[in-house]
Design a protein around this motif. Structure first.
Motif, mmCIF file in Angstrom:
data_model
loop_
_atom_site.group_PDB
_atom_site.id
_atom_site.type_symbol
_atom_site.label_atom_id
_atom_site.label_comp_id
_atom_site.label_asym_id
_atom_site.label_seq_id
_atom_site.Cartn_x
_atom_site.Cartn_y
_atom_site.Cartn_z
ATOM 1 N N UNK A 6 0.826 -1.200 0.000
ATOM 2 C CA UNK A 6 0.000 0.000 0.000
ATOM 3 C C UNK A 6 0.867 1.260 0.000
ATOM 4 N N UNK A 7 1.973 1.233 0.747
ATOM 5 C CA UNK A 7 2.886 2.381 0.761
ATOM 6 C C UNK A 7 3.499 2.588 -0.615
ATOM 7 N N UNK A 8 3.861 1.505 -1.278
ATOM 8 C CA UNK A 8 4.418 1.619 -2.628
ATOM 9 C C UNK A 8 3.372 2.146 -3.605
ATOM 10 N N UNK A 9 2.110 1.729 -3.414
ATOM 11 C CA UNK A 9 1.035 2.225 -4.275
ATOM 12 C C UNK A 9 0.850 3.727 -4.102
ATOM 13 N N UNK A 10 0.893 4.196 -2.856
ATOM 14 C CA UNK A 10 0.810 5.640 -2.602
ATOM 15 C C UNK A 10 1.981 6.374 -3.261
ATOM 16 N N UNK A 11 3.151 5.763 -3.180
ATOM 17 C CA UNK A 11 4.328 6.403 -3.766
ATOM 18 C C UNK A 11 4.186 6.526 -5.275
ATOM 19 N N UNK A 12 3.695 5.485 -5.932
ATOM 20 C CA UNK A 12 3.504 5.533 -7.381
ATOM 21 C C UNK A 12 2.470 6.576 -7.774
ATOM 22 N N UNK A 13 1.498 6.833 -6.913
ATOM 23 C CA UNK A 13 0.465 7.834 -7.190
ATOM 24 C C UNK A 13 0.844 9.209 -6.659
ATOM 25 N N UNK A 14 2.115 9.358 -6.247
ATOM 26 C CA UNK A 14 2.667 10.623 -5.784
ATOM 27 C C UNK A 14 1.978 11.145 -4.527
ATOM 28 N N UNK A 15 1.451 10.260 -3.729
ATOM 29 C CA UNK A 15 0.922 10.608 -2.412
ATOM 30 C C UNK A 15 2.012 10.289 -1.394
ATOM 31 N N UNK A 16 2.999 11.172 -1.353
ATOM 32 C CA UNK A 16 4.218 10.861 -0.612
ATOM 33 C C UNK A 16 3.996 10.883 0.902
ATOM 34 N N UNK A 18 1.295 10.051 2.642
ATOM 35 C CA UNK A 18 0.673 8.804 3.068
ATOM 36 C C UNK A 18 1.662 7.651 3.029
ATOM 37 N N UNK A 19 2.528 7.647 1.998
ATOM 38 C CA UNK A 19 3.538 6.597 1.900
ATOM 39 C C UNK A 19 4.524 6.670 3.056
ATOM 40 N N UNK A 20 4.935 7.886 3.409
ATOM 41 C CA UNK A 20 5.868 8.058 4.528
ATOM 42 C C UNK A 20 5.233 7.597 5.831
ATOM 43 N N UNK A 21 3.954 7.914 6.049
ATOM 44 C CA UNK A 21 3.283 7.529 7.291
ATOM 45 C C UNK A 21 3.227 6.013 7.446
ATOM 46 N N UNK A 22 2.925 5.324 6.359
ATOM 47 C CA UNK A 22 2.845 3.863 6.432
ATOM 48 C C UNK A 22 4.230 3.260 6.682
ATOM 49 N N UNK A 23 5.244 3.791 5.990
ATOM 50 C CA UNK A 23 6.605 3.279 6.196
ATOM 51 C C UNK A 23 7.076 3.535 7.617
ATOM 52 N N UNK A 24 6.670 4.659 8.200
ATOM 53 C CA UNK A 24 7.041 4.952 9.586
ATOM 54 C C UNK A 24 6.451 3.926 10.531
ATOM 55 N N UNK A 25 5.204 3.527 10.308
ATOM 56 C CA UNK A 25 4.586 2.499 11.153
ATOM 57 C C UNK A 25 5.280 1.154 10.980
ATOM 58 N N UNK A 26 5.669 0.829 9.751
ATOM 59 C CA UNK A 26 6.369 -0.437 9.523
ATOM 60 C C UNK A 26 7.718 -0.442 10.231
ATOM 61 N N UNK A 37 12.546 1.129 4.714
ATOM 62 C CA UNK A 37 13.522 2.214 4.923
ATOM 63 C C UNK A 37 13.838 2.923 3.609
ATOM 64 N N UNK A 38 14.079 2.126 2.553
ATOM 65 C CA UNK A 38 14.405 2.722 1.261
ATOM 66 C C UNK A 38 13.212 3.449 0.666
ATOM 67 N N UNK A 39 12.012 2.883 0.812
ATOM 68 C CA UNK A 39 10.820 3.533 0.266
ATOM 69 C C UNK A 39 10.541 4.848 0.983
ATOM 70 N N UNK A 40 10.716 4.877 2.296
ATOM 71 C CA UNK A 40 10.514 6.132 3.024
ATOM 72 C C UNK A 40 11.555 7.166 2.622
ATOM 73 N N UNK A 41 12.787 6.719 2.397
ATOM 74 C CA UNK A 41 13.840 7.635 1.948
ATOM 75 C C UNK A 41 13.486 8.260 0.609
ATOM 76 N N UNK A 42 13.019 7.450 -0.330
ATOM 77 C CA UNK A 42 12.651 7.968 -1.645
ATOM 78 C C UNK A 42 11.433 8.881 -1.572
#
Length: 303
Positions: A6-16, A18-26, A37-42
């Motif tokens: 889901x975080x990667x899906x947000x990232x692809x849709x440029x909802x950064x 939301x993607x950061x929030x999910x990666x932070x919980x993970x 870690x890498x997805x949140x960095x990007x």
């Protein structure tokens, strides 16, 4: 649904965000999850990413304190600082002109139509708070502001403590090093650590990766070391011909006040990438700055 997917899906849709929030919980559950870690960095990098090839504003400090110009008295048509206005060309009365006297064409470089700082004294009195030894200019000041805004957006402090990183370990892992470099360079605006990481990664790749040579050139350019940036970009083009390297090389020549060399670089790139829009716009912008002097120059060369 898998949170990482889901975080990667947000990232692809440029909802950064939301993607950061999910990666932070993970990462709160498993701090050693490299994918999160890498997805949140990007995602954090994408929030503040600026295309440096397009945005290259020159303020009053660059114009007055620039010590990289090749010749103080350049020949007509060979300098971006003193374009030739004596040649016969299109009448200035036919088209509307800007405050600088150039006709409006739609291919103006960013910053050329914007207002300049108030006075020379303001530019000279600006404190040296950038990451270089030069006074804060319109470019370096923008980078400082971006870095400060990125820090304030995270109430818990920076996501990565760069001072405690073992850059040698990350430089040897190409799958993590590139994302980390982009984060340090764009998000944290720490050019010196980014330069160190790029140098270590270049050595780890046995000097065969064009990406790290371009990364070194970016750092050298940000630090004002234009000749070193030129060497790295030339070496990158020998390894692999990519559009970014050509665009950065032309940008270096423009900052060195060598528009003819920049035009030559664009022409070489067009031979490899015919019809590329970014290259054609680059040539058009140089023509714009020189007040169409190149049209007359090339006509005389053919005759």
């Amino acid at each position: 649904m898998d949170p990482l997917f889901l975080a990667y899906s947000y990232f692809r849709r440029r909802k950064f965000k939301e993607s950061v929030d999910i990666c932070t919980k993970i990462l709160a559950k498993n701090p050693y999850d490299q994918a999160a870690w890498l997805l949140k960095t990007r995602a954090l990098t994408s929030q503040v990413y600026v295309d440096e090839v397009e945005v290259d504003e020159e303020g009053i400090a660059e114009l007055l304190l620039d010590d990289n110009v090749i010749a103080n008295v350049a020949r007509p048509g060979t300098s971006l600082r003193k374009p030739d206005t004596t040649h016969e060309g299109p009448s200035q009365a036919v088209r509307p002109t800007s405050q600088g006297g150039r006709p409006l064409s739609g291919f103006v470089r960013p910053g050329t139509q914007s207002g300049r700082p108030g006075t020379v004294e303001q530019a000279l009195r600006t404190p040296r708070t950038a990451h270089t030894a030069r006074p804060v200019t319109s470019a370096s000041g923008r980078f400082v502001r971006l870095g400060t805004a990125s820090m304030l957006s995270n109430p818990d402090g920076p996501f990565i403590n760069i001072a405690r990183l073992n850059l040698n370990k990350y430089a040897a892992r190409s799958n993590l090093a590139k994302g980390l470099f982009e984060y340090i360079f764009h998000h944290e605006n720490d050019v010196r650590n980014a330069l160190e990481l790029a140098a270590l990664a270049t050595e780890a790749s046995q000097f065969n990766d064009w990406y790290w040579k371009v990364a070194l050139a970016k750092c050298y350019y940000r630090l004002g070391m234009y000749r070193d940036a030129e060497k790295q970009l030339r070496s990158s083009l020998k390894t692999d011909e990519v559009i970014d390297a050509y665009l950065y090389l032309a940008k270096v020549y423009c900052r060195l006040d060598q528009p003819l060399a920049a035009i030559e670089v664009y022409q070489q790139a067009l031979n490899q990438f015919p019809g590329e829009t970014a290259l054609l716009i680059g040539i058009a912008r140089i023509h714009e700055v020189l007040d169409f002097v190149f049209i007359e120059y090339h006509r005389l060369q053919k005759e």
